[in-house]
Design an enzyme around this catalytic site. Structure first.
Site, PDB file in Angstrom:
ATOM      1  CE  LYS A   1      -6.179  -5.213   0.406  1.00  0.00           C
ATOM      2  NZ  LYS A   1      -4.744  -5.524   0.345  1.00  0.00           N
TER       3      LYS A   1
ATOM      4  CD  GLN B   1      -2.331  -6.876   2.953  1.00  0.00           C
ATOM      5  OE1 GLN B   1      -3.334  -7.036   2.264  1.00  0.00           O
ATOM      6  NE2 GLN B   1      -1.764  -5.698   3.105  1.00  0.00           N
TER       7      GLN B   1
ATOM      8  CG  ASP C   1      -2.164  -6.451  -4.817  1.00  0.00           C
ATOM      9  OD1 ASP C   1      -3.104  -5.695  -4.481  1.00  0.00           O
ATOM     10  OD2 ASP C   1      -1.624  -7.246  -4.040  1.00  0.00           O
TER      11      ASP C   1
END
Length: 285
Positions: free
Chosen positions: A54, A98, A121
């Site tokens: 990412k 995460q 997200d």
């Protein structure tokens, strides 16, 4: 019939290139670049790889990435305090925590603590709810990436039968909502579903997100269907496979995603798209 490949890697690279052009234009006009805060708690090897990918994507898109690497012993209160700080920081547009988290931290509490307009997200109940009522804002990244792939080969999905195998909050449920919004007739299969092979054989689009190697057998796939395999599993011999029995499915489907190189890169590209969208939301505020 031999399926054509839905190449998520190639499509994601084009998306990231387009995003870089947009970001560079913003910077050239005197504005700051969008910024993404990435929080990693602990030292899970797979999570570290995902975070690194990412960050690399941020670099390619000229999006500023701010890393917060915390020890596995971090308490929930400490993580929530950091999220509060980032929520209040006007220089941060998106916050990514995460998963998975250490056992002392409740994931849903963390997800709900992130402000919805920084939830890149797309996991926050507010953002899922907006999708449910057909007023999407920041959308769940993996379903969003799958939809981008599907739209690259199906300009109009209205009336198509779609099967989503898996009903998780992060993929399966929002995936069904995305397909419903596209005009598909949607069936969502879960662990209690009966006659999964029959349902699969009726589906024009099959999206599988369970995390079980080769769960969906190739002979279950309808001739000419489009298959998006979200699963990525490591077998005992070290090989990587998806949730769909690829070789047999590829002989029946018209389009299929490879594993790896299919849905995964699209998830990351969608994350960057969400970060730019969040930036635009904050610039208008």
């Amino acid at each position: 019939m031999t399926a054509q490949i839905l190449d998520g890697k190639a499509l994601s690279e084009r998306i990231v290139d387009e995003l870089r052009q947009q970001v560079d234009a913003l910077v050239a006009s005197g504005k700051r670049a969008p910024a993404l805060a990435v929080i990693l708690v602990g030292d899970d090897p797979a999570s570290a790889i995902y975070v690194r990918n990412k960050k690399r994507a941020c670099e390619r898109a000229d999006v500023r990435s701010v890393s917060h690497d915390l020890p596995a012993s971090t308490s929930q209160a400490e993580l929530l305090a950091l999220i509060d700080k980032l929520n209040d920081d006007p220089e941060v547009d998106g916050i990514l925590v995460q998963m998975p988290l250490p056992p002392q931290i409740e994931p849903e509490t963390v997800i709900e603590r992130i402000h919805p307009d920084k939830d890149v997200d797309g996991f926050h109940p507010y953002n899922i709810g907006r999708l449910a009522v057909r007023m999407p804002t920041l959308r769940s990244c993996t379903p969003m990436g799958v939809m981008t792939l599907l739209k690259s080969v199906h300009s109009d999905m209205r009336g198509m039968n779609a099967l989503v195998v898996g009903a998780s909050n992060h993929v399966g449920r929002p995936m069904g909502l995305e397909l419903l919004m596209a005009g598909c007739t949607v069936t969502t299969a879960n662990s209690q579903t009966r006659n999964l092979p029959v349902l699969a054989l009726q589906a024009d689009i099959v999206v599988v997100a369970v995390g079980r190697p080769n769960l969906v057998k190739g002979e279950w796939i309808k001739e000419g269907a489009t298959v998006a395999d979200v699963g990525i599993n490591r077998l005992p011999d070290g090989r990587i496979c998806g949730d769909v029995e690829y070789a047999v499915a590829a002989e029946r489907a018209a389009w299929i995603t490879p594993v790896p190189g299919g849905v995964g890169p699209m998830t990351v590209a969608s994350l960057l798209q969400n970060t730019l969208q969040a930036y635009e939301i904050h610039q208008k505020a």
